[in-house]
Design a protein around this motif. Structure first.
Motif, PDB file in Angstrom:
ATOM      1  N   GLU A 118       4.119  -7.820 -23.798  1.00  0.00           N
ATOM      2  CA  GLU A 118       2.892  -8.457 -23.310  1.00  0.00           C
ATOM      3  C   GLU A 118       1.671  -7.975 -24.075  1.00  0.00           C
ATOM      4  O   GLU A 118       0.673  -8.690 -24.187  1.00  0.00           O
ATOM      5  CB  GLU A 118       2.718  -8.175 -21.817  1.00  0.00           C
ATOM      6  N   LEU A 119       1.767  -6.756 -24.636  1.00  0.00           N
ATOM      7  CA  LEU A 119       0.677  -6.199 -25.426  1.00  0.00           C
ATOM      8  C   LEU A 119       0.829  -6.535 -26.914  1.00  0.00           C
ATOM      9  O   LEU A 119       0.180  -5.910 -27.758  1.00  0.00           O
ATOM     10  CB  LEU A 119       0.617  -4.680 -25.229  1.00  0.00           C
ATOM     11  N   LYS A 120       1.694  -7.499 -27.215  1.00  0.00           N
ATOM     12  CA  LYS A 120       1.880  -8.015 -28.574  1.00  0.00           C
ATOM     13  C   LYS A 120       2.608  -7.044 -29.501  1.00  0.00           C
ATOM     14  O   LYS A 120       2.465  -7.110 -30.722  1.00  0.00           O
ATOM     15  CB  LYS A 120       0.542  -8.416 -29.211  1.00  0.00           C
ATOM     16  N   ILE A 121       3.405  -6.133 -28.920  1.00  0.00           N
ATOM     17  CA  ILE A 121       4.259  -5.261 -29.719  1.00  0.00           C
ATOM     18  C   ILE A 121       5.661  -5.862 -29.699  1.00  0.00           C
ATOM     19  O   ILE A 121       6.247  -6.046 -28.643  1.00  0.00           O
ATOM     20  CB  ILE A 121       4.303  -3.823 -29.161  1.00  0.00           C
ATOM     21  N   SER A 122       6.193  -6.186 -30.857  1.00  0.00           N
ATOM     22  CA  SER A 122       7.502  -6.824 -30.932  1.00  0.00           C
ATOM     23  C   SER A 122       8.582  -5.924 -30.346  1.00  0.00           C
ATOM     24  O   SER A 122       8.644  -4.727 -30.651  1.00  0.00           O
ATOM     25  CB  SER A 122       7.844  -7.141 -32.391  1.00  0.00           C
ATOM     26  N   ILE A 123       9.464  -6.488 -29.525  1.00  0.00           N
ATOM     27  CA  ILE A 123      10.549  -5.691 -28.949  1.00  0.00           C
ATOM     28  C   ILE A 123      11.544  -5.263 -30.023  1.00  0.00           C
ATOM     29  O   ILE A 123      12.337  -4.341 -29.805  1.00  0.00           O
ATOM     30  CB  ILE A 123      11.275  -6.435 -27.809  1.00  0.00           C
ATOM     31  N   ASP A 124      11.508  -5.906 -31.189  1.00  0.00           N
ATOM     32  CA  ASP A 124      12.354  -5.463 -32.298  1.00  0.00           C
ATOM     33  C   ASP A 124      11.953  -4.064 -32.766  1.00  0.00           C
ATOM     34  O   ASP A 124      12.727  -3.378 -33.434  1.00  0.00           O
ATOM     35  CB  ASP A 124      12.248  -6.431 -33.477  1.00  0.00           C
ATOM     36  N   ASN A 125      10.735  -3.664 -32.428  1.00  0.00           N
ATOM     37  CA  ASN A 125      10.217  -2.366 -32.864  1.00  0.00           C
ATOM     38  C   ASN A 125      10.417  -1.261 -31.836  1.00  0.00           C
ATOM     39  O   ASN A 125       9.838  -0.179 -31.978  1.00  0.00           O
ATOM     40  CB  ASN A 125       8.716  -2.476 -33.178  1.00  0.00           C
ATOM     41  N   VAL A 126      11.215  -1.523 -30.803  1.00  0.00           N
ATOM     42  CA  VAL A 126      11.374  -0.542 -29.721  1.00  0.00           C
ATOM     43  C   VAL A 126      12.853  -0.291 -29.451  1.00  0.00           C
ATOM     44  O   VAL A 126      13.662  -1.229 -29.400  1.00  0.00           O
ATOM     45  CB  VAL A 126      10.694  -1.022 -28.426  1.00  0.00           C
ATOM     46  N   ALA A 127      13.199   0.976 -29.280  1.00  0.00           N
ATOM     47  CA  ALA A 127      14.559   1.361 -28.848  1.00  0.00           C
ATOM     48  C   ALA A 127      14.412   2.438 -27.785  1.00  0.00           C
ATOM     49  O   ALA A 127      13.375   3.107 -27.684  1.00  0.00           O
ATOM     50  CB  ALA A 127      15.376   1.868 -30.015  1.00  0.00           C
ATOM     51  N   PHE A 128      15.448   2.609 -26.964  1.00  0.00           N
ATOM     52  CA  PHE A 128      15.394   3.647 -25.954  1.00  0.00           C
ATOM     53  C   PHE A 128      16.751   4.293 -25.794  1.00  0.00           C
ATOM     54  O   PHE A 128      17.788   3.714 -26.132  1.00  0.00           O
ATOM     55  CB  PHE A 128      14.919   3.076 -24.599  1.00  0.00           C
ATOM     56  N   GLY A 129      16.735   5.519 -25.334  1.00  0.00           N
ATOM     57  CA  GLY A 129      18.006   6.221 -25.137  1.00  0.00           C
ATOM     58  C   GLY A 129      17.835   7.719 -25.044  1.00  0.00           C
ATOM     59  O   GLY A 129      16.783   8.217 -24.638  1.00  0.00           O
ATOM     60  N   ASN A 130      18.878   8.439 -25.469  1.00  0.00           N
ATOM     61  CA  ASN A 130      18.883   9.873 -25.320  1.00  0.00           C
ATOM     62  C   ASN A 130      19.902  10.458 -26.286  1.00  0.00           C
ATOM     63  O   ASN A 130      20.886   9.813 -26.627  1.00  0.00           O
ATOM     64  CB  ASN A 130      19.256  10.250 -23.879  1.00  0.00           C
ATOM     65  N   TYR A 131      19.667  11.681 -26.721  1.00  0.00           N
ATOM     66  CA  TYR A 131      20.631  12.369 -27.577  1.00  0.00           C
ATOM     67  C   TYR A 131      21.728  12.972 -26.723  1.00  0.00           C
ATOM     68  O   TYR A 131      21.467  13.685 -25.767  1.00  0.00           O
ATOM     69  CB  TYR A 131      19.936  13.454 -28.394  1.00  0.00           C
ATOM     70  N   ILE A 132      22.951  12.646 -27.048  1.00  0.00           N
ATOM     71  CA  ILE A 132      24.105  13.191 -26.344  1.00  0.00           C
ATOM     72  C   ILE A 132      24.652  14.324 -27.187  1.00  0.00           C
ATOM     73  O   ILE A 132      25.152  14.106 -28.298  1.00  0.00           O
ATOM     74  CB  ILE A 132      25.182  12.119 -26.124  1.00  0.00           C
ATOM     75  N   LEU A 133      24.564  15.550 -26.689  1.00  0.00           N
ATOM     76  CA  LEU A 133      25.026  16.704 -27.440  1.00  0.00           C
ATOM     77  C   LEU A 133      26.451  17.044 -27.061  1.00  0.00           C
ATOM     78  O   LEU A 133      26.802  17.134 -25.888  1.00  0.00           O
ATOM     79  CB  LEU A 133      24.122  17.912 -27.146  1.00  0.00           C
ATOM     80  N   SER A 134      27.295  17.199 -28.088  1.00  0.00           N
ATOM     81  CA  SER A 134      28.695  17.543 -27.836  1.00  0.00           C
ATOM     82  C   SER A 134      28.893  19.058 -27.889  1.00  0.00           C
ATOM     83  O   SER A 134      28.024  19.781 -28.337  1.00  0.00           O
ATOM     84  CB  SER A 134      29.580  16.872 -28.881  1.00  0.00           C
TER      85      SER A 134
END
Length: 247
Positions: free
Chosen positions: A231-247
């Motif tokens: 909605e703020l004109k930032i392309s969703i192609d430019n966004v990722a989300f998650g977390n580092y999974i440490l083994s």
């Protein structure tokens, strides 16, 4: 590593590498700056290890201050030492000790030389006092002039916490959000702070990474933030989300 991107309005696509999650074109990028808060150092080191596994030579450094490395350190401007470290492990963490367990930037001339002996330079280019979200001041972030790509980090542990407890430069965030310092951070606030603090000011390619996203509830909040960014004109192609999974 578990990172996702949103396609369409609901479909989630899991990325199978950090470089894909970060939107980094491996054949083209050279200098990558990490800014924001909530996982810069972790992100730098995870990406460095992935790049080395692909046969790349990687130098990690800073334009501000960064904690001294526990491994791969080259803490003086010694070309022979740096080359030896790159040949040994593929990674060198380079800086000048400045006290308090931290290192600062190298000289401009040594930085220019480092580019000639590495495939990638990963730069921690922002300070955040170890808080999960930040609004940069006028002199921040400190991007190298030849930065090819920027990774903007946000830690979702800021959600539902009072602004003054979780945000670096919370006074500036108050002005953007028109709120009190005790205001509890919501997904729409995160989107607005990231967009106005970083995205709208960057003139080079970037990716927003919503980090520290572990639970299903946090994942839903991340999707809400992405839609707010849209909605703020930032392309969703430019966004990722998650977390580092440490083994």
């Amino acid at each position: 590593m578990e990172f996702y991107q949103l396609y369409g309005s609901e479909e989630l696509i899991k990325q199978d590498s950090i470089s894909k999650a970060f939107g980094i074109e491996l054949s083209q990028r050279k200098v990558i700056a990490f800014v924001g808060a909530g996982g810069k150092t972790t992100s730098v080191h995870h990406l460095a290890k992935e790049l080395v596994s692909l046969g790349k030579r990687v130098i990690i450094t800073t334009t501000t201050h960064m904690f001294l490395p526990t491994e791969h350190g080259v803490l003086k401007e010694d070309k022979e030492m740096l080359l030896s470290m790159l040949n040994l492990s593929g990674i060198a963490v380079v800086g000048t000790p400045c006290g308090d367990g931290k290192m600062a930037k190298v000289s401009d001339s040594f930085y220019e030389w480092m580019k000639t002996v590495s495939d990638y330079i990963l730069v921690e280019a922002d300070g955040s006092k170890r808080l999960p979200i930040k609004v940069p001041d006028k002199h921040e972030p400190v991007l190298p002039k030849d930065t090819d790509y920027v990774v903007v980090l946000v830690g979702l542990t800021c959600l539902s916490k009072p602004l003054l407890e979780c945000c670096h430069r919370w006074q500036m965030a108050m002005e953007i959000l028109n709120c009190e310092p005790t205001h509890e951070v919501e997904p729409g606030d995160v989107a607005k702070l990231v967009a106005e603090g970083y995205c709208n000011k960057l003139m080079i390619p970037f990716r927003v990474i919503l980090n520290q996203c572990e639970s299903m509830e946090e994942r839903e909040k991340a999707v809400e933030i992405i839609n707010n960014l849209k909605e703020l004109k930032i392309s969703i192609d430019n966004v990722a989300f998650g977390n580092y999974i440490l083994s």
